[in-house]
Scaffold this motif. Structure first.
Motif, short mmCIF file in Angstrom:
data_model
loop_
_atom_site.label_atom_id
_atom_site.label_comp_id
_atom_site.label_asym_id
_atom_site.label_seq_id
_atom_site.Cartn_x
_atom_site.Cartn_y
_atom_site.Cartn_z
N GLY A 107 -14.74 15.20 1.22
CA GLY A 107 -16.48 14.79 0.90
C GLY A 107 -16.63 13.64 2.10
N ARG A 108 -17.12 13.07 1.59
CA ARG A 108 -17.96 11.76 3.15
C ARG A 108 -16.43 10.66 3.13
NH1 ARG A 108 -23.20 9.57 1.42
NH2 ARG A 108 -22.11 7.52 1.38
N SER A 109 -15.22 10.77 2.80
CA SER A 109 -14.53 9.55 2.34
C SER A 109 -13.13 10.63 2.57
CB SER A 109 -14.18 8.49 1.28
OG SER A 109 -13.28 9.73 0.69
N TYR A 110 -12.24 10.14 2.89
CA TYR A 110 -10.60 10.58 2.94
C TYR A 110 -9.60 10.21 1.71
CZ TYR A 110 -11.48 10.51 8.24
OH TYR A 110 -11.63 10.82 9.22
N THR A 111 -8.34 11.00 1.32
CA THR A 111 -7.65 10.85 0.43
C THR A 111 -6.34 10.62 1.57
OG1 THR A 111 -7.22 13.44 0.44
CG2 THR A 111 -8.76 12.10 -1.58
N TRP A 112 -5.92 9.80 1.11
CA TRP A 112 -4.41 9.05 1.72
C TRP A 112 -3.23 9.49 1.13
CZ3 TRP A 112 -6.10 6.75 6.20
CH2 TRP A 112 -7.02 6.18 6.20
N THR A 113 -1.71 10.21 2.20
CA THR A 113 -0.60 10.51 1.06
C THR A 113 0.38 9.16 2.07
OG1 THR A 113 -1.72 12.88 0.70
CG2 THR A 113 0.78 11.87 0.65
N SER A 114 1.47 9.19 1.87
CA SER A 114 2.06 8.50 2.16
C SER A 114 3.17 9.51 2.61
CB SER A 114 3.23 8.08 1.28
OG SER A 114 4.43 7.18 2.36
N ALA A 115 3.33 9.35 4.21
CA ALA A 115 4.03 9.47 5.31
C ALA A 115 5.64 9.13 5.51
CB ALA A 115 3.02 10.27 6.14
N SER A 116 5.70 8.06 4.91
CA SER A 116 6.89 7.40 4.95
C SER A 116 7.65 6.37 3.69
CB SER A 116 6.31 6.86 6.10
OG SER A 116 7.53 5.60 7.14
N ASP A 117 7.95 5.80 3.63
CA ASP A 117 8.17 5.12 2.52
C ASP A 117 8.26 3.70 3.64
OD1 ASP A 117 10.83 5.13 4.50
OD2 ASP A 117 12.47 5.93 1.92
N GLU A 118 9.42 2.49 2.57
CA GLU A 118 8.88 0.93 3.23
C GLU A 118 10.30 1.19 4.55
OE1 GLU A 118 8.71 -2.40 0.92
OE2 GLU A 118 7.84 -0.65 -0.49
N ALA A 119 11.13 2.07 4.30
CA ALA A 119 12.12 1.78 5.34
C ALA A 119 11.80 2.49 6.29
CB ALA A 119 13.51 2.65 4.07
N GLY A 120 11.01 3.59 6.43
CA GLY A 120 10.69 4.65 7.34
C GLY A 120 9.57 3.35 8.18
N VAL A 150 0.92 -1.16 -0.07
CA VAL A 150 0.00 0.40 -0.25
C VAL A 150 0.77 1.26 0.35
CG1 VAL A 150 -1.66 0.86 1.95
CG2 VAL A 150 -2.25 -1.15 0.57
N LEU A 151 2.03 1.42 0.32
CA LEU A 151 3.20 2.56 1.04
C LEU A 151 3.55 2.54 -0.32
CD1 LEU A 151 4.84 2.65 4.18
CD2 LEU A 151 2.87 3.79 3.39
N ALA A 152 3.89 2.07 -0.94
CA ALA A 152 4.64 1.46 -2.62
C ALA A 152 3.42 2.00 -3.47
CB ALA A 152 4.93 0.22 -2.47
N VAL A 153 2.33 2.26 -3.61
CA VAL A 153 1.06 2.21 -4.44
C VAL A 153 1.10 3.71 -4.12
CG1 VAL A 153 -1.74 2.04 -4.77
CG2 VAL A 153 0.08 0.45 -5.18
N LEU A 154 0.57 4.57 -2.77
CA LEU A 154 0.81 5.31 -2.04
C LEU A 154 1.62 6.18 -2.57
CD1 LEU A 154 -0.91 5.92 1.17
CD2 LEU A 154 -1.71 6.13 -1.20
N HIS A 155 3.84 5.52 -2.89
CA HIS A 155 4.33 6.43 -2.96
C HIS A 155 4.86 6.69 -4.70
CE1 HIS A 155 7.32 7.12 -0.06
NE2 HIS A 155 6.97 6.41 0.08
N SER A 156 3.21 5.81 -5.40
CA SER A 156 3.32 6.41 -6.72
C SER A 156 2.45 6.91 -7.02
CB SER A 156 3.01 4.52 -7.71
OG SER A 156 1.74 4.01 -7.58
N ALA A 157 1.69 7.90 -6.98
CA ALA A 157 0.40 8.80 -6.96
C ALA A 157 0.53 10.03 -7.06
CB ALA A 157 -0.57 8.21 -5.62
N ASN A 158 0.41 10.49 -7.67
CA ASN A 158 0.38 11.58 -7.98
C ASN A 158 -0.36 13.03 -7.58
OD1 ASN A 158 2.36 11.29 -9.88
ND2 ASN A 158 1.05 11.59 -11.60
#
Length: 156
Positions: free
Chosen positions: A68-81, A20-28
């Motif tokens: 709205g009624r949901s969240y958007t998510w952003t990675s605050a750490s990578d796999e090493a973190g 999941v973190l890797a996918v979030l890192h790939s998001a713009n």
């Protein structure tokens, strides 16, 4: 045993969180849970993705913003973190920190021991124009409650 009854491979601890973190890192930018679900390998239920994101949020590995009624998510750490956070939690759960750290160091390969020594030296020299010891550094922020982080600690 037919194809419908074969056993699925059991995932390793933290494997889904890392994916999941890797996918979030790939998001713009920030991503919805639905977007994460679409970009993950394998068919995970939406509720599973929400659970993983919520656990990562509790570990401060992701941030979220209400949209709205949901969240958007952003990675605050990578796999090493995330791995460092797991290591820290294990250490925090032990009574004899010195013994745990001594066993950890004695089990390191010579190359990893040298890397650790270099990282500790860099963290001990905050005036170094290189990488400062802060929340984003490999050694992470210093914990003022840890006696090993006091200015008068041996070897510092």
């Amino acid at each position: 045993m037919g194809p419908d009854t074969r056993r699925l491979r059991r995932r390793g601890q933290g494997e889904l969180e890392s994916q999941v973190l890797a996918v979030l890192h790939s998001a713009n930018g920030p991503a919805t849970a639905g977007w994460v679900q679409e970009h993950l390998d394998g068919a995970l239920a939406y509720t599973t993705v929400i659970t993983i994101l919520s656990r990562l949020y509790a570990k401060n590995a992701v941030t979220r913003s209400r949209e709205g009624r949901s969240y958007t998510w952003t990675s605050a750490s990578d796999e090493a973190g995330l791995a460092a956070l797991r290591m820290r939690r294990v250490l925090d759960g032990e009574r004899d920190r010195d013994a745990v750290l001594a066993h950890f160091i004695s089990a390191l390969s010579p190359g990893d021991e040298e890397r650790l020594r270099a990282l500790l030296a860099r963290a001990a020299a905050p005036d170094d124009p290189g990488e400062p010891a802060g929340p984003d550094s490999p050694c992470g922020p210093r914990d003022p409650s840890d006696p090993g982080n006091s200015p008068d600690a041996e070897g510092r």
